[in-house]
Scaffold this motif. Structure first.
Motif, short mmCIF file in Angstrom:
data_model
loop_
_atom_site.label_atom_id
_atom_site.label_comp_id
_atom_site.label_asym_id
_atom_site.label_seq_id
_atom_site.Cartn_x
_atom_site.Cartn_y
_atom_site.Cartn_z
N PRO A 1 0.83 -1.21 0.00
CA PRO A 1 0.00 0.00 0.00
C PRO A 1 0.86 1.26 0.00
O PRO A 1 1.61 1.51 0.94
CB PRO A 1 -0.80 -0.13 1.31
N GLY A 2 0.80 2.00 -1.08
CA GLY A 2 1.54 3.26 -1.16
C GLY A 2 2.98 3.15 -1.61
O GLY A 2 3.65 4.17 -1.80
N ARG B 1 6.28 2.64 -4.01
CA ARG B 1 6.61 3.00 -5.39
C ARG B 1 7.97 2.42 -5.77
O ARG B 1 8.80 2.15 -4.91
CB ARG B 1 6.65 4.53 -5.56
#
Length: 376
Positions: A260-261, A263
């Motif tokens: 989640p979140g 990159r």
């Protein structure tokens, strides 16, 4: 490399005599051991709240205590930032005033940096009674940082929180380690927290240092009799695919973990429970688990109906270490022994993400000299 911490403390306690002798230039030094092993007493001596019977304490060549010459600096003169189990905030002061209470040396710039790093801006006007346990610890941490310490002492700062909240607060400690160029000593009886935060660890047992060395290497040995052991693994996010991150852990190996979140380019830490690891001595095809990685058995430890198998990942056994908890029967049936090739099988959801640091933030921290590699 941080300033050299020289620590020789001899101090009588109720059940034994504390006798600790160590030197460390670690950016983050862990002190690990069970309750009652002398961890807090050691920190109190380091902070200047207890006077040792004998010994010497120095940081970066600056002597804080020397029984032979009579040097004994006060806690204020030692410039210690201290975060205890209980945040010990001033109940009549709001968050802003609590953080500023320790800022005589640090000044407004450190106050702003601490508030920004720990994301306290929305809480500045609130009072301690309205804060959650995790928020109170973040305020206590900001107060310690705002004092401009030469050394940060963390005395089991997560121990008063429940397990779920401790896991949510741990990333804040990691962020502080990376953003602030302050050496720290972290006391804990939680091996996952020590692995995640510290690059070296001293294992304390009945007042003496049983072992001192790289955190992950030492804790694999020190926790053989403990259930629920987790291996902490560090890597870099290659890509994010369908809600999971592909994390490069070195040696051409990658794990799929929840993301989640996250990159591409982020530095990511995750924990892998020994109980969640399955092993096969044959290649597994068409399995729902997203992680099937080659490994080599390095050691097998058996005790009282349980076994811990220590593995190195990779076909050549040069990747990260991982621990697996198996039954003795499984060890016998698979004929597991040092040198045996196996395949590690782990569901993506069993990999518990501890923290993710954006690539840009990681690079900025490195330029300040604040990044501490915890790979061992």
């Amino acid at each position: 490399m941080s300033a050299l911490l020289e620590l020789h403390v001899e101090l009588p306690l109720a059940r034994f005599a504390l006798d600790v002798r160590l030197e460390s230039s670690a950016r983050a030094l862990g002190v690990f051991g069970p309750s009652g092993s002398g961890k807090t007493s050691l920190l109190e001596a380091l902070a200047g709240w207890r006077r040792p019977r004998a010994g010497r304490i120095a940081l970066g060549g600056r002597v804080w205590f020397d029984a032979r010459t009579g040097i004994d600096l006060s806690p204020a003169e030692r410039r210690i930032g201290f975060v205890p189990q209980d945040a010990l905030l001033f109940p009549h002061l709001d968050v802003r005033a609590n953080v500023l209470a320790g800022s005589a040396r640090g000044g407004h710039e450190l106050f702003e940096r601490a508030v920004e790093a720990l994301e306290l801006e929305p809480l500045l006007a609130q009072y301690p009674r309205s804060l959650s346990g995790g928020e109170r610890q973040r305020v206590a941490l900001a107060r310690a940082l705002g004092s401009g310490p030469e050394l940060l002492l963390l005395d089991e700062p997560l121990a008063a929180l429940d397990l779920a909240l401790r896991r949510r607060i741990l990333p804040w400690l990691i962020r502080v380690r990376e953003r602030f160029d302050v050496p720290l000593v972290f006391v804990s009886h939680d091996p996952t927290e020590v692995q995640a935060l510290c690059d070296r660890v001293a294992v304390l047992e009945a007042g003496r240092v049983r072992e001192l060395g790289p955190a992950r290497e030492v804790l694999r040995r020190a926790t053989l009799g403990l259930a629920g052991f987790e291996t902490v693994v560090e890597g870099t996010v290659r890509a994010v695919l369908e809600g999971t991150a592909e994390v490069d852990v070195g040696g051409g190996l990658a794990f799929r973990v929840p993301a989640p979140g996250a990159r591409a380019g982020d530095a990511l830490l995750f924990a892998l429970g020994a109980d969640d690891v399955l092993l096969s001595t044959e290649r597994v095809e068409r399995v729902s688990a997203r992680n099937v990685l080659p490994a080599r058995v390095e050691a097998v430890h058996a005790a009282e109906g349980a076994a811990r198998v220590e593995l190195r990942l990779g076909a050549d056994g040069t990747g990260p270490w991982v621990s697996a908890a198996l039954t003795p029967a499984a060890v016998r049936e698979l004929e597991l022994a040092p040198g045996v090739r196996a395949h590690l099988i782990v569901k993506a959801q069993s990999c518990r993400v501890l923290s993710a640091t954006a690539a840009s933030e990681r690079q900025a921290a490195a330029s300040r000299g604040g990044v501490n590699s915890i790979t061992t």
